[in-house]
Design an enzyme around this catalytic site. Structure first.
Site, PDB file in Angstrom:
ATOM      1  CE  LYS A 187      -0.715   2.887   4.713  1.00  0.00           C
ATOM      2  NZ  LYS A 187      -1.709   3.014   5.807  1.00  0.00           N
ATOM      3  CD  GLU A 263       4.534 -11.847   3.612  1.00  0.00           C
ATOM      4  OE1 GLU A 263       4.229 -12.460   4.613  1.00  0.00           O
ATOM      5  OE2 GLU A 263       5.590 -11.243   3.441  1.00  0.00           O
ATOM      6  CB  CYS A 297      -4.456 -13.694   6.223  1.00  0.00           C
ATOM      7  SG  CYS A 297      -3.138 -14.172   7.333  1.00  0.00           S
ATOM      8  CD  GLU A 400      -9.396 -12.497   3.120  1.00  0.00           C
ATOM      9  OE1 GLU A 400      -9.202 -11.479   2.436  1.00  0.00           O
ATOM     10  OE2 GLU A 400      -8.514 -13.026   3.820  1.00  0.00           O
TER      11      GLU A 400
END
Ligand code: NAP
Ligand code: MG
Length: 499
Positions: A187, A263, A297, A400
Site C-alpha cells: 500500500k 521504521e 526521516c 520532527e
C-alpha cells in the site's frame, strides 16, 4: 534539453486500476484518491481507493501465489535472477519513473533519477545477487543425528510506505521479502500511488509471477488499517510516522499477532566539535537537513555545535540554505523542489512560526511560502530555514518537522553535545564531526542512533542496515539482516539409523 521534455512528449499514462494477481483491476472502493502535484497545484489524476473488500482480494491473491509455490518454491538463485531483471527493468524506465515521482511529490527530477531510482535498482540488484550466497546452519549434532536450521519465508507480507522516498522505501521492503520467497501486498502513500503501480507493472514485465506483488492504492485509515488487522497477513513492514507505526503494533495485537516492523521518524543531531573541518561540517549538516525539501526521516534537523566554532558553522549553513533555494522540480538543475502538499507546507510553517514565538531567530529563510516563478504560484514551496538561538526544551528542538528547517543549538563541551544529541525520544541517525580519532570512536558509541556518520552524513551502502532505536522504531531495512524480518527459522532434527 530539459530532462522532462522527452518524457512529457512521450506522454505518461496516469490512468490506473489496482494491480492484483498480475492484472489491472477496478477496485470496489467508492472513495477516490485525487493526486495533486505540489509542483503547481494541478490534478495529476484520480484513482479509486481500496476498501476492505479490495484488501481482502489482494491478500487472497498473495496467499494463493504463496501456497502454490510459483515463487516461494522456486530455487533461490532463480528468484535472484528475476530480481536482477527487475532491477534492470527499473533502470531502463528510470527517467519515466523519476518524472512521475517529481510530479507526484515534488522532488527534483534529477534527484529522483540520480538518487532515488539508482537506489531502487541498486537495492533490487543487491538482493538478487545475494540469492545464491546465503547458507543454512548445520549446528554440531551427535553422530547418529543431523541438525539443520533453515529459513522459511513468512508467507504474505504487507508493506505500507510513505511518499518521501516512495520507491526506495518500497524497494527496501521488496528486495528482502521477495528474495526470501514471500508474496507481497503493497500500500503506497496516496500521494505516490501512480509511481508505485508502475513499479508493480515493471516487476511483472521482468518476470515476477502474477500475484506475488500486488499494489493497492488506498487511504491509510481504511486500506492500511485493513492490512494491519488482516488475519491472513503474516508480516507488516511499515515505514512512516511514529503515531501510525504505533497503531500498527496495536492492529497486530488486536488481530493475529502478526510481526510488525516499524521504521519511523527522527530528530537527528549533527554534532560539530571544535577540531572539525567546520565549513564542511556546517555545509553538509545543512544540506542533509534541506535535501528532499527536508522530508527525510534521517534529516540532520539539529546542528549541535561547539561555541568556539558556532559562527563559522552557522555561516556555512546559511550559505547552503541560499544554494538550496527551491526551483521547478522539472528543471534538470533544480537544487530542491516542492514540499509534498499544501497541508504539509502549512504544518511546516506552523513549526517555524512556533519556534519564532518561542524565541528562536531566523538566520536564513522566512516563515512564508516561497514562489519560484509565476507559473508555479500554486505550488507548495519553502526556502530553507536556519533557526539560531534554539534551546533544548523548545518544541522545534524536540518534534520532527519533516521540512527544510535546521535548528542550531550551541554547546560548551563534548559532554553537553552528547547529552543534547540524545535528549529526544528518537534514535534514528546522528552525525559527528571531529578530526580526533579517539573522540570519533568514543562519541560515536555514546550517540543513541541506529546510524552514525563520522565526518559525513547520509553515506553508506546496501550492506549496512538502516533503522532506529527508541521512538524511531526497531525495524531494519537494507543488508542481509533485513531478510530476518521476512523469514522464520525452522529447526529440523534428522535421527539417523544406526549402521
Ligand atoms: P504516515 O502518515 O505515517 O503514513 C505512512 C503510511 O501509513 C502511508 O501509506 C499512510 O497512508 C499510512 N497510514 C496513515 N494513517 C494510517 C492509519 N491510521 N492506519 C494505517 N495506515 C495509515 O507518514 P508519511 O507522512 O507518509 O511519511 C512521513 C513519516 O515517515 C515521517 O515521520 C518520517 O520520518 C517517516 N519515515 C521514516 C523512514 C525510516 O526509514 N525510518 C523513512 C522515510 C520516512 P496514506 O497517507 O496514503 O493515507
Ligand atoms: Mg499520508
Amino acid at each position: 534539453m530539459r530532462l522532462h521534455d522527452a518524457a512529457l512528449a512521450a506522454g505518461l499514462d496516469w490512468s490506473a486500476g489496482h494491480l492484483v494477481d498480475g492484472r489491472r483491476v477496478q477496485p470496489h472502493g467508492e472513495r477516490e484518491i485525487t493526486v495533486v502535484s505540489p509542483r503547481d497545484g494541478s490534478v495529476v489524476g484520480l484513482l479509486a481507493a481500496a476498501d476492505r473488500t479490495d484488501v481482502d482480494q489482494a491478500v487472497r491473491a498473495a496467499r494463493l501465489a504463496f501456497e502454490d509455490g510459483r515463487w516461494s518454491r522456486l530455487p533461490a538463485a532463480r528468484r535472484g535472477e528475476i530480481l536482477i531483471r527487475f532491477a534492470d527493468t527499473v533502470a531502463a524506465h528510470a527517467e519515466e519513473l523519476a518524472l512521475r515521482i517529481a510530479i507526484e511529490m515534488g522532488k527534483p527530477v534529477r534527484e529522483a533519477l540520480d538518487v532515488e531510482l539508482a537506489a531502487v535498482a541498486g537495492c533490487l540488484r543487491w538482493y538478487g545477487q545475494l540469492s545464491d550466497k546465503l547458507a543454512d546452519e548445520n549446528p554440531a549434532s551427535p553422530g547418529d543425528a543431523l541438525a539443520l536450521v533453515t529459513r522459511e519465508p513468512a508467507g504474505v507480507v504487507a508493506a505500507v510506505v510513505p511518499w518521501n522516498f516512495p520507491l526506495t522505501m518500497t524497494a527496501w521492503k521488496l528486495g528482502p521479502a521477495l528474495l526470501a520467497g514471500n508474496s507481497v501486498v503493497l500500500k503506497p502513500a496516496e500521494q505516490t500511488s501512480f509511481s508505485a503501480l508502475r513499479l508493480g507493472e515493471l516487476a511483472l514485465a521482468a518476470g515476477l509471477p502474477a500475484g506475488v506483488l500486488n499494489v493497492l492504492p488506498g487511504f491509510g485509515p481504511e486500506a492500511g488499517e485493513a492490512l494491519g488487522r488482516h488475519p491472513d497477513v503474516d508480516v507488516l513492514a511499515f515505514t512512516g510516522s511514529v503515531a501510525v507505526g504505533r497503531r500498527f503494533l496495536g492492529y497486530a495485537a488486536e488481530s493475529n499477532g502478526k510481526r510488525v516492523w516499524p521504521e519511523l521518524g527522527g530528530k537527528s543531531a549533527s554534532v560539530i566539535l571544535p577540531d572539525a573541518d567546520v565549513a564542511k561540517a556546517g555545509r553538509t549538516t545543512a544540506w542533509a537537513c534541506f535535501y528532499n525539501q527536508g522530508q527525510m526521516c534521517s534529516a540532520s534537523s539539529r546542528m549541535i555545535v561547539h561555541r568556539d566554532v558556532a559562527d563559522e558553522a552557522i555561516a556555512a549553513a546559511v550559505e547552503e540554505a541560499r544554494r538550496m533555494r527551491p526551483a521547478d522540480p522539472l528543471d534538470a538543475d533544480a537544487p530542491s523542489g516542492a514540499l509534498v502538499s499544501e497541508a504539509h507546507l502549512a504544518r511546516v510553517l506552523g513549526h517555524v512560526r512556533g519556534a519564532l514565538r518561542d524565541g528562536a531567530t531566523l538566520a536564513a529563510g522566512t516563515a512564508e511560502r516561497f514562489v519560484p516563478s509565476e507559473a508555479l504560484v500554486r505550488g507548495s514551496y519553502l526556502a530553507p530555514v536556519v533557526l539560531t538561538g534554539v534551546t533544548e526544551k523548545m518544541s522545534i528542538a524536540q518534534e520532527e518537522v519533516f521540512g527544510p528547517v535546521l535548528s542550531v543549538l550551541v554547546v560548551d563541551s563534548t559532554d553537553e553535545a552528547v547529552r543534547l544529541a540524545n535528549a529526544t525520544p528518537y534514535g534514528l541517525a546522528a552525525g559527528l564531526w571531529t578530526r580526533d580519532l579517539s573522540t570519533a570512536h568514543t562519541v560515536a558509541r555514546r550517540l543513541k542512533a541506529g546510524s552514525v556518520w563520522v565526518n559525513c552524513y547520509e553515506e553508506g551502502s546496501m550492506a549496512m542496515p538502516f533503522g532506529g532505536t527508541g521512538a524511531s522504531g526497531f525495524g531494519r531495512d537494507k543488508s542481509a539482516h533485513a531478510i530476518d524480518k521476512y523469514t522464520d527459522l525452522k529447526s529440523t532434527w534428522f535421527q539417523l539409523e544406526p549402521r
